[in-house]
Design a protein around this motif. Structure first.
Motif, PDB file in Angstrom:
ATOM      1  N   THR A   1      40.005 -12.801 -43.554  1.00  0.00           N
ATOM      2  CA  THR A   1      40.507 -14.184 -43.681  1.00  0.00           C
ATOM      3  C   THR A   1      41.049 -14.462 -45.086  1.00  0.00           C
ATOM      4  O   THR A   1      41.966 -15.270 -45.248  1.00  0.00           O
ATOM      5  CB  THR A   1      39.370 -15.174 -43.342  1.00  0.00           C
ATOM      6  OG1 THR A   1      38.954 -14.911 -42.012  1.00  0.00           O
ATOM      7  CG2 THR A   1      39.810 -16.612 -43.444  1.00  0.00           C
TER       8      THR A   1
ATOM      9  N   CYS B   1      29.924 -14.413 -43.953  1.00  0.00           N
ATOM     10  CA  CYS B   1      31.020 -14.717 -43.023  1.00  0.00           C
ATOM     11  C   CYS B   1      31.222 -13.648 -41.955  1.00  0.00           C
ATOM     12  O   CYS B   1      30.728 -13.782 -40.845  1.00  0.00           O
ATOM     13  CB  CYS B   1      32.353 -14.985 -43.730  1.00  0.00           C
ATOM     14  SG  CYS B   1      33.643 -15.380 -42.522  1.00  0.00           S
ATOM     15  N   GLY B   2      31.964 -12.580 -42.272  1.00  0.00           N
ATOM     16  CA  GLY B   2      32.512 -11.689 -41.243  1.00  0.00           C
ATOM     17  C   GLY B   2      31.501 -11.136 -40.243  1.00  0.00           C
ATOM     18  O   GLY B   2      31.624 -11.340 -39.036  1.00  0.00           O
TER      19      GLY B   2
ATOM     20  N   CYS C   1      36.840 -10.471 -46.887  1.00  0.00           N
ATOM     21  CA  CYS C   1      36.948 -10.693 -45.445  1.00  0.00           C
ATOM     22  C   CYS C   1      38.446 -10.769 -45.138  1.00  0.00           C
ATOM     23  O   CYS C   1      39.237 -11.208 -45.979  1.00  0.00           O
ATOM     24  CB  CYS C   1      36.231 -12.003 -45.102  1.00  0.00           C
ATOM     25  SG  CYS C   1      36.408 -12.587 -43.420  1.00  0.00           S
TER      26      CYS C   1
ATOM     27  N   HIS D   1      35.571 -16.208 -49.858  1.00  0.00           N
ATOM     28  CA  HIS D   1      34.666 -17.139 -49.183  1.00  0.00           C
ATOM     29  C   HIS D   1      33.382 -16.440 -48.743  1.00  0.00           C
ATOM     30  O   HIS D   1      32.561 -17.053 -48.089  1.00  0.00           O
ATOM     31  CB  HIS D   1      35.350 -17.808 -47.990  1.00  0.00           C
ATOM     32  CG  HIS D   1      35.761 -16.847 -46.918  1.00  0.00           C
ATOM     33  ND1 HIS D   1      36.819 -15.991 -47.051  1.00  0.00           N
ATOM     34  CD2 HIS D   1      35.223 -16.592 -45.705  1.00  0.00           C
ATOM     35  CE1 HIS D   1      36.924 -15.254 -45.962  1.00  0.00           C
ATOM     36  NE2 HIS D   1      35.962 -15.581 -45.127  1.00  0.00           N
ATOM     37  N   GLU D   2      33.211 -15.164 -49.104  1.00  0.00           N
ATOM     38  CA  GLU D   2      31.928 -14.502 -48.889  1.00  0.00           C
ATOM     39  C   GLU D   2      31.300 -14.289 -50.257  1.00  0.00           C
ATOM     40  O   GLU D   2      31.998 -13.864 -51.189  1.00  0.00           O
ATOM     41  CB  GLU D   2      32.110 -13.133 -48.221  1.00  0.00           C
ATOM     42  CG  GLU D   2      32.589 -13.192 -46.795  1.00  0.00           C
ATOM     43  CD  GLU D   2      32.492 -11.835 -46.079  1.00  0.00           C
ATOM     44  OE1 GLU D   2      32.180 -10.820 -46.736  1.00  0.00           O
ATOM     45  OE2 GLU D   2      32.738 -11.804 -44.871  1.00  0.00           O
TER      46      GLU D   2
HETATM   47 ZN    ZN Z   1      35.529 -14.611 -43.422  1.00  0.00          ZN
END
Ligand code: ZN
Ligand code: CXF
Length: 380
Positions: A48, A173-174, A46, A67-68
């Motif tokens: 981020t 996430c995204g 992602c 974080h994914e």
């Molecule tokens: Zn993310």
């Protein structure tokens, strides 16, 4: 089952804002009382991850990125009743206690008891990862680019059999952030007009969310012409490439807000989702919305900590709002999205453009710059 063994495995470590990411041999401690240790199966990249590795919002190093992802529970702490070895789960950066003031409010997903944290440590204030005896910090209470990771059990969501695991990773996430922004955060009304700036996974999620909500006009904006087909695959009705409207001497180049207004009879859109994280575009997003009732939603985040807004754009009755994870409550809404992916109500196959092994993740920032790249899946 609880385990007292430290696991030595591979993880992707960021040592500093200017440093290249490195695949290192790291140590992952057993889960403490309220924690879960997972063997990661798939993860994904992602935007981020990149900006956090460059110091957003605080420089925390060295840290394990990612974080994914989706993994299988390897062991749990003695207080954990909800999860057991073998459960397939998504580690998240946001919990949902279901009891605090915010969990009881329909207006927000930001749980007060299990909050979003940028500190790089788990809720008990310590890390479960280390390298050659040195503490490694987590990324957003998880760190998924590792063969094993540890999370607090309150930041974990179950994945039902039948959900494709790459899709589960993308939904962690995204894509969900964009989808949720239109679906849950703004609850876009049927027949509304929507613009989405930036057609990465977040923006494509916002398009899909607007489509599912019944928006009649969905305008996508991106400087990459290859995003036209992608946007259309998710339900975009019009495409703006700002570069196509730029004059060579820049004398009469049109603003994005003007281009959106040109497509909407001069009035602008009901909703504009800013998904790039480029702060100057936030004012453009606001100006692209209808006077008196338009709403601009900041979905992407960037390294510049300050935003400049034209006073008049705001005071003329427009709303500017930001959202984390698209307003999705982790335990209430993420399972609904996972179900929608299983029944193909939301379509995620179009997102996948690249696959790599954990060893190759340091190449990800370069691959993300390729014009055909949307989502990189990491097979762990
Ligand atoms: Zn993310
Ligand atoms: C992020 C945005 C910044 C706060 C943490 C979550 N969302 C997507 O990557």
């Amino acid at each position: 089952m609880s385990s007292s063994q430290v696991i030595t495995c591979k993880g992707v470590v960021c040592w500093g804002a200017e440093e290249e990411w490195k695949v290192e041999e790291i140590q992952v401690d057993p889960p403490k009382g309220s924690e879960v240790r997972m063997k990661m199966l798939f993860a994904s990249v992602c935007h981020t991850d990149v900006i956090c590795s460059r110091g957003f919002p605080f420089p925390v190093y060295p840290r394990v990125l990612g974080h994914e992802g989706v993994g299988i529970v390897e062991s749990v702490g003695e207080e954990v009743k909800e999860w057991k070895k073998g459960d397939v789960v998504i580690p998240l950066f946001l919990g949902e206690c279901g009891e605090c003031e915010n969990c009881n409010s329909e207006k927000t997903n930001l749980c007060l008891r299990h909050p979003l944290s940028f500190s790089g440590v788990l809720p008990d204030g310590t890390s479960r990862m280390s390298i050659r005896g040195q503490t490694l910090y987590h990324l957003l209470s998880c760190s998924t680019w590792s063969e094993y990771t540890v999370c607090d059990a309150n930041y974990v969501v179950k994945v039902d059999p039948g959900v494709a695991l790459p899709h589960a990773s993308f939904l962690s996430c995204g894509f969900s952030t964009g989808f949720g922004a239109a679906w849950m955060d703004s609850k876009v009304e049927s027949g509304s007009s929507v613009a989405v700036i930036g057609l990465g996974a977040v923006g494509l999620g916002a398009i899909e969310g607007a489509r599912v909500q019944g928006a009649s006009t969905i305008i996508g904006v991106d400087k990459n012409r290859m995003k036209k087909d992608k946007g259309e695959a998710f339900g975009m009705t019009h495409f703006i490439n700002p570069d196509d409207h730029e004059s060579s001497d820049n004398a009469d180049s049109k603003s994005i807000s003007q281009m959106v207004k040109d497509l909407t009879g001069g009035v602008g859109v009901d909703y504009c989702f800013e998904c790039t994280g480029v702060t100057d575009l936030i004012d453009q997003a606001l100006e692209a919305t209808k006077m008196g009732k338009g709403k601009a939603v900041v979905v992407g985040e960037g390294l510049n900590p300050f935003v400049r807004i034209t006073f008049l754009n705001l005071i003329m009755g427009r709303t500017l709002k930001g959202t984390i994870f698209g307003g999705l409550k982790s335990k209430t809404h993420l399972p609904l999205l996972l179900h929608k992916s299983k029944t193909k109500e939301i379509r995620l196959d179009e997102l996948l453009t690249h696959e790599m092994k954990l060893e190759d993740v340091p190449k990800a920032p370069e691959i993300l710059k390729q014009s055909n790249c949307v989502k990189i899946l990491i097979k762990i």
